[in-house]
Design an enzyme around this catalytic site. Sequence first.
Site, PDB file in Angstrom:
ATOM      1  N   CYS A 175      -9.407  -8.797   5.485  1.00 48.78           N
ATOM      2  CA  CYS A 175      -9.270  -9.312   6.850  1.00 48.78           C
ATOM      3  C   CYS A 175     -10.598  -9.833   7.403  1.00 48.78           C
ATOM      4  O   CYS A 175     -11.152 -10.797   6.890  1.00 48.78           O
ATOM      5  CB  CYS A 175      -8.669  -8.233   7.738  1.00 48.78           C
ATOM      6  SG  CYS A 175      -8.060  -8.826   9.332  1.00 48.78           S
ATOM      7  N   GLU A 193      -3.156  -6.458   3.479  1.00 49.66           N
ATOM      8  CA  GLU A 193      -4.002  -5.383   4.005  1.00 49.66           C
ATOM      9  C   GLU A 193      -3.128  -4.190   4.405  1.00 49.66           C
ATOM     10  O   GLU A 193      -2.069  -4.349   5.002  1.00 49.66           O
ATOM     11  CB  GLU A 193      -4.753  -5.901   5.230  1.00 49.66           C
ATOM     12  CG  GLU A 193      -5.585  -4.847   5.947  1.00 49.66           C
ATOM     13  CD  GLU A 193      -6.281  -5.381   7.196  1.00 49.66           C
ATOM     14  OE1 GLU A 193      -7.207  -4.718   7.677  1.00 49.66           O
ATOM     15  OE2 GLU A 193      -5.901  -6.471   7.668  1.00 49.66           O
ATOM     16  N   LYS A 218     -13.065  -1.174   3.437  1.00 48.85           N
ATOM     17  CA  LYS A 218     -13.494  -2.160   4.427  1.00 48.85           C
ATOM     18  C   LYS A 218     -14.795  -1.697   5.083  1.00 48.85           C
ATOM     19  O   LYS A 218     -14.893  -0.582   5.599  1.00 48.85           O
ATOM     20  CB  LYS A 218     -12.409  -2.354   5.473  1.00 48.85           C
ATOM     21  CG  LYS A 218     -12.649  -3.538   6.416  1.00 48.85           C
ATOM     22  CD  LYS A 218     -11.435  -3.744   7.310  1.00 48.85           C
ATOM     23  CE  LYS A 218     -11.596  -4.977   8.193  1.00 48.85           C
ATOM     24  NZ  LYS A 218     -10.421  -5.202   9.054  1.00 48.85           N
TER      25      LYS A 218
END
Length: 358
Positions: free
Chosen positions: A167, A48, A133
């Site tokens: 994540c 990430e 994200k």
Amino acid sequence: MPSNLPRFKAAACHTSSVFLDAAKSADKACDLVAEAARDGASLVAFPESFIPGFPVWAALQAPIMSHDFFRALSAQALRLDSAELTKVRMAAKRHNVVVSIGFTEGTVASLGCIWNSNLLIGQDGSILNHHRKLVPTFYEKLIWAAGDARGLRVAQTSIGRIGMLICGENTNPLARYSLMAQGEQVHISTYPPIWPTRPSKEKGGYDLRRAIEIRAGAHSFEAKCFNIVSSACMDVGMKDALGQANPAMLDLIEGTPHAVSMILDPTGQIISEVLSDSEGIAYADIDVAQCVEPKQFHDVVGYYNRFDVFSLTIDRSQREPAVFIDMETGEGDERPVQSSQQETVRPRVAELERAVAD
């Protein structure tokens, strides 16, 4: 019984960024792609926000103390047509591998609006998927904007159907299910080096390693897919940058659990080395045919569900700040033309894609 489903080697890079330096982080990614390819990998995954590093300072000091860090990160944010991402795409083509890489993304519409993004690059250097994200987690909201669902896609490749989440998205059952419902066979999960929620000497802090183990195993088991987990690690450069800005930040993270990188099979079993404290690459041989047998037990996108009871709708339209309608003059007529701020980037992306293809 012989199978015509893909077999290949996957590589999960457990590595540190060159902190807040996009160009050097991209160069490091290219070197690791070359190393993994030499070792026989056909898929190489990076952590990430690998380019240019994870903004851990947001957890460790007040926002009013972190303007310099935010300016530095924003200055290193990349657009899709950046030289750094183009270099990584060319490395993927040169070594004939699929590459997944996390980066902080910028936009022509705003100097201060940035996203936590991930790019899936094909063996020919093309962009297979671009994901932002959906929801920055906890203190990440001080850094990144919320994304949209444009990247909730599974890409068909020569090595299988590949999906990816960043994540905490791996904790979101609906986001995960959206990829399962597209026939995901190989999942990529990406994480930061640490994720502090309390001073490390206090009890009750977030154990990132254990959280990754739970989430990775759950998705592999529920989706009946392979899971390539790539996490970052902290290096001296990152620690020095934090310590020089505020020595207390190093005290706060002393002893904080580190992330792990590993590869799991469709039963949730770990099939690679588990990397945590030092840099390295975890490898595993992937046989997509192994996704078949576990589907006999529970196939949540097939017979092991009740679609008359449950339904899910996913809006994958792109969220732009404005849509502009202009008049284009042709021969003897005028017609409206719709565009957005992204139009200024797309021609350059197309030009770079042609360069990569050549």
